[in-house]
Each structure stands twice: as C-alpha cells, then as structure tokens.
Scaffold this motif. Structure first.
Motif, PDB file in Angstrom:
ATOM      1  N   ASP A   1      74.769  44.155  21.534  1.00 57.45           N
ATOM      2  CA  ASP A   1      75.926  44.808  20.929  1.00 57.45           C
ATOM      3  C   ASP A   1      76.297  44.136  19.606  1.00 57.45           C
ATOM      4  N   VAL A   2      76.097  42.798  19.536  1.00 56.62           N
ATOM      5  CA  VAL A   2      76.463  42.021  18.352  1.00 56.62           C
ATOM      6  C   VAL A   2      75.349  41.027  18.054  1.00 56.62           C
ATOM      7  N   LEU A   3      74.952  40.944  16.782  1.00 63.34           N
ATOM      8  CA  LEU A   3      73.986  39.948  16.340  1.00 63.34           C
ATOM      9  C   LEU A   3      74.649  39.065  15.288  1.00 63.34           C
ATOM     10  N   VAL A   4      74.688  37.758  15.555  1.00 58.39           N
ATOM     11  CA  VAL A   4      75.210  36.772  14.615  1.00 58.39           C
ATOM     12  C   VAL A   4      74.007  36.140  13.926  1.00 58.39           C
ATOM     13  N   PHE A   5      74.032  36.091  12.593  1.00 60.36           N
ATOM     14  CA  PHE A   5      72.907  35.530  11.855  1.00 60.36           C
ATOM     15  C   PHE A   5      73.409  34.726  10.664  1.00 60.36           C
ATOM     16  N   GLY A   6      72.501  34.016  10.018  1.00 62.61           N
ATOM     17  CA  GLY A   6      72.853  33.187   8.874  1.00 62.61           C
ATOM     18  C   GLY A   6      71.825  33.312   7.769  1.00 62.61           C
ATOM     19  N   HIS A   7      71.458  32.182   7.213  1.00 62.62           N
ATOM     20  CA  HIS A   7      70.414  31.986   6.212  1.00 62.62           C
ATOM     21  C   HIS A   7      70.835  32.302   4.780  1.00 62.62           C
ATOM     22  N   SER A   8      71.461  33.431   4.533  1.00 64.22           N
ATOM     23  CA  SER A   8      71.750  33.846   3.156  1.00 64.22           C
ATOM     24  C   SER A   8      72.986  33.180   2.561  1.00 64.22           C
ATOM     25  N   HIS A   9      73.874  32.655   3.411  1.00 68.53           N
ATOM     26  CA  HIS A   9      75.174  32.103   2.993  1.00 68.53           C
ATOM     27  C   HIS A   9      76.093  33.208   2.473  1.00 68.53           C
ATOM     28  N   ILE A  10      75.723  34.447   2.685  1.00 68.95           N
ATOM     29  CA  ILE A  10      76.517  35.588   2.224  1.00 68.95           C
ATOM     30  C   ILE A  10      77.178  36.252   3.433  1.00 68.95           C
ATOM     31  N   PRO A  11      78.518  36.285   3.476  1.00 70.65           N
ATOM     32  CA  PRO A  11      79.177  36.952   4.603  1.00 70.65           C
ATOM     33  C   PRO A  11      78.728  38.411   4.714  1.00 70.65           C
ATOM     34  N   TRP A  12      78.590  38.865   5.955  1.00 71.31           N
ATOM     35  CA  TRP A  12      78.072  40.210   6.208  1.00 71.31           C
ATOM     36  C   TRP A  12      78.722  40.741   7.470  1.00 71.31           C
ATOM     37  N   ASP A  13      79.185  41.980   7.424  1.00 69.79           N
ATOM     38  CA  ASP A  13      79.759  42.634   8.595  1.00 69.79           C
ATOM     39  C   ASP A  13      79.468  44.121   8.482  1.00 69.79           C
ATOM     40  N   THR A  14      78.432  44.557   9.190  1.00 72.37           N
ATOM     41  CA  THR A  14      78.071  45.971   9.192  1.00 72.37           C
ATOM     42  C   THR A  14      77.704  46.390  10.610  1.00 72.37           C
ATOM     43  N   THR A  15      77.588  47.687  10.781  1.00 74.70           N
ATOM     44  CA  THR A  15      77.168  48.232  12.069  1.00 74.70           C
ATOM     45  C   THR A  15      75.975  49.144  11.827  1.00 74.70           C
ATOM     46  N   ALA A  16      74.909  48.888  12.570  1.00 77.96           N
ATOM     47  CA  ALA A  16      73.699  49.705  12.475  1.00 77.96           C
ATOM     48  C   ALA A  16      73.975  51.083  13.083  1.00 77.96           C
ATOM     49  N   PRO A  17      73.197  52.111  12.694  1.00 77.70           N
ATOM     50  CA  PRO A  17      73.414  53.461  13.227  1.00 77.70           C
ATOM     51  C   PRO A  17      73.470  53.521  14.757  1.00 77.70           C
ATOM     52  N   GLY A  18      72.706  52.707  15.455  1.00 74.54           N
ATOM     53  CA  GLY A  18      72.730  52.716  16.918  1.00 74.54           C
ATOM     54  C   GLY A  18      73.901  51.963  17.524  1.00 74.54           C
ATOM     55  N   GLY A  19      74.724  51.314  16.684  1.00 75.24           N
ATOM     56  CA  GLY A  19      75.912  50.630  17.186  1.00 75.24           C
ATOM     57  C   GLY A  19      75.859  49.113  17.152  1.00 75.24           C
ATOM     58  N   LEU A  20      74.701  48.519  16.819  1.00 74.99           N
ATOM     59  CA  LEU A  20      74.609  47.054  16.746  1.00 74.99           C
ATOM     60  C   LEU A  20      75.477  46.535  15.611  1.00 74.99           C
ATOM     61  N   ARG A  21      76.385  45.628  15.917  1.00 70.54           N
ATOM     62  CA  ARG A  21      77.245  44.991  14.900  1.00 70.54           C
ATOM     63  C   ARG A  21      76.536  43.740  14.405  1.00 70.54           C
TER      64      ARG A  21
END
Length: 169
Positions: free
Chosen positions: A107-127
C-alpha cells in the motif's frame, strides 16, 4: 499510530549528528522508517535504542557492517496497511509504474537515494514516499523528513518537515 520517516542521513559524512528536531520526534513515533544511506553504524545503534519499532534498509553508500545488519528491502504491516522500504527506485520518470509493478502487494513504499522529497500515488493505489534527507539537502532548499499517521487502515496527515539551515562547522 504516529510514523517518522527519514533517509540518507550520511553520518558523519554530511553532518556530525542528526538534527535535534528529528531526535525530538523519536519518543512520539510508534514506528520509525529509515530508507538507507546511514554510512555509520552509530546512527543505526541510536535509532535502534530510541525507537519503539524500526523498519530500515541499507543504501548504496552503506558498507559491509550495515549490510550485515539490514536488509535491502524491509516490510511491515501496520493496522492493515502493507509498507515496504527500499533505498533506490530508479529515475523519477516512470517511478510510479515501475514501483507498482515491483511491489504489487504494498500500500505504501518508503524510499530514499535522491534526497528529493516525493509523495505520489501510482495508478493502482501504491503511495510512494521519499522523506528527503535531514542532513544533506543537496539541491533542495531545506533538509527534510516526514511524519504520518496510520489510523483505521488509512495513511493520513503525511507532513513534510523542513529543518532549519545548519551553520557551517
């Protein structure tokens, strides 16, 4: 359930310590997420000792000691929500579709690497959530981290926190 999300701390390479504002958040968080690039084991030790529950992975800058203690991908189920944590997700273009295909059961994927904040939702609902970095803003105007609430099987109150600029030295 209050969540604290961070990534790319790069200690002591980018800063000597975690920012006090971030440390002050630890007692109130029921779950702390760290999406890799710790660089030192002292920060892992600190978060393990001060967190009620830590869900964390290693990143591309983490050496053998951290890789021995942390997985490449971590999972947690919180009040019925399925979370995953990974350091790298590849380029921004196509990220939502790529991550939804790689992690179809989350349901939710937390990721890093870019140092750029990101908050989106994929078409299938994955945040998809990237908290940025609390210690290395790179080309961003601020160092950042995220907090969120899980209640009733929903993720709410996702807030990006900007940290005060640190003085050199």
């Amino acid at each position: 359930m209050r969540l604290l999300l961070m990534s790319d701390t790069h200690l002591p390479k980018r800063a000597r310590t975690l920012p006090p504002q971030l440390i002050d958040e630890l007692p109130g968080a029921e779950v702390v997420f760290h999406a890799g690039d710790w660089v030192d084991t002292d920060t892992l030790d600190l978060l393990e000792s001060r967190s009620r529950r830590l869900v964390a992975v290693y990143g591309n800058n983490d050496g053998p000691q951290l890789r021995a203690r942390l997985p490449e991908v971590a999972y947690a189920e919180l009040e019925g929500l399925r979370f995953g944590v990974v350091h790298e997700t590849g380029p921004a273009q196509g990220r939502e579709a790529r991550c939804a295909a790689r992690f179809p059961d989350l349901d939710v994927l937390v990721f890093g690497h870019s140092h750029i904040p990101w908050d989106t939702t994929a078409p299938g609902g994955l945040r998809l959530l990237n908290p940025g970095s609390p210690t290395d803003r790179r080309r961003q105007p601020y160092c950042t981290y995220l907090t969120a609430i899980v209640a009733g099987g929903r993720l709410t109150d996702v807030l990006l926190h900007q940290l005060p600029q640190r003085q050199p030295g």
